[in-house]
Design an enzyme around this catalytic site. Sequence first.
Site, PDB file in Angstrom:
ATOM      1  N   THR A 195       0.823  -1.082  -0.022  1.00  0.00           N
ATOM      2  CA  THR A 195      -0.034   0.010  -0.044  1.00  0.00           C
ATOM      3  C   THR A 195       0.983   1.223   0.021  1.00  0.00           C
ATOM      4  O   THR A 195       1.313   1.868   1.155  1.00  0.00           O
ATOM      5  CB  THR A 195      -0.773   0.183   1.227  1.00  0.00           C
ATOM      6  N   SER A 408     -12.635   1.780  11.874  1.00  0.00           N
ATOM      7  CA  SER A 408     -13.089   2.793  12.682  1.00  0.00           C
ATOM      8  C   SER A 408     -12.420   3.882  13.122  1.00  0.00           C
ATOM      9  O   SER A 408     -12.730   4.665  13.708  1.00  0.00           O
ATOM     10  CB  SER A 408     -13.717   2.007  13.951  1.00  0.00           C
TER      11      SER A 408
END
Length: 408
Positions: A195, A408
């Site tokens: 990533t 979250s």
Amino acid sequence: MTTVGYELKRLSSKNIVSPKGFKAAGIHCGIKHKKKDLALLVSEVPASVAGVFTTNAIQAAPLNVTKEVVYNSKKMQAIIVNSGNANACTGKQGIADAYEMQQLAAKKLDIEPFLIGVASTGVIGEVMKMDPVRTGVEKLELSNSLENAIDFSQAILTTDTVMKNTAYSTIIDGKEVLIAGTAKGSGMIEPNMATMLGFITTDANIESHVLQQALSEITDLTFNAITVDGDTSTNDTVLVMANGLAGNDSLTTLHPDWSNFYNVLKAVCEDLAKSIARDGEGATKLIEVEVEGAVSDGEARKIAKTVVGSPLVKTAVFGCDANWGRIIAAVGYSGATVDPNKISIKIGNALMVEHGEPVPFSEEELIQILKANEVKISVSLEQGNGYGLAWGCDLTYDYVQINASYRS
């Protein structure tokens, strides 16, 4: 003018917009709650372009758009980037949104869409919030200032704890040429690209196909030599734009100053790769593994990557445990050709294993070596002349905490 022996020069005061003819911007538009999340990088003129992309079979929508620019247009003038949403696994809507981002940037800059790359990073599987992007593009104010370069570098980050920037200069045909880069990447790092987004600018004059060859070679030695956690992302992209405004003769491998350009580009890529490894999620240490005496360079790199990617090696380094058994085990399962009776291993300058036999060592000395911010592991095989390097980081409690609550 041939600049034989010219030393590359790292420029601490330079940044992604320091090469001639580049401007950038970065803002918070509302994809993320608070932090900057939309960025734009632009060249005054269409630039030669090269790109490398993830080998994951699942590839995000922006990669398809950007690959068309790199492989079909072979020129790029701008890159629009967002963080906070990867626009990956989002189906037909994701493709439409990636193309719309390209169109929005084209309209703002009054250039053709096929000259604009698109890159995204963030959560996978969520449809892009396009309203903030639409309004955000209009608010982007381009400049070649340090402030704008910092804004761009901040806007591409996700779980990164620091920006990753570097710049170098060299001399080609008697003219100063700059190469600068910025990147993001902290977790889900196992390149065959990771990533990871990397953007490199240069004012060198070079054709796209020559630039692509150089970037592909260098990627194997740098970006593909790092690992944080063994996961290969859907969005990994490194792009190089070369706009030619330095005014040198067009570079080829036969140019007398080719090595100057190649070595500086490699230095930029290596700096960015090591910065990503050093900033692995929850990491406290950079680990470098050096392998010599392998059958080939490729096998040396395979062993180095296997050792630095071993969870047991990574946790041993975190715990300052001189457990060389984990290192030699990783060498053995790497799949490379080895002779157990010829393997020697060092941690720092401390010899642990010589020709397959354990060597007495001081636990106190090794604890101090392993407490450092950078830990080097050296492996000698005596199988040939192959040499390779790889970089990674330790595996900590914080890595689990960060990734257990990523959405979250």
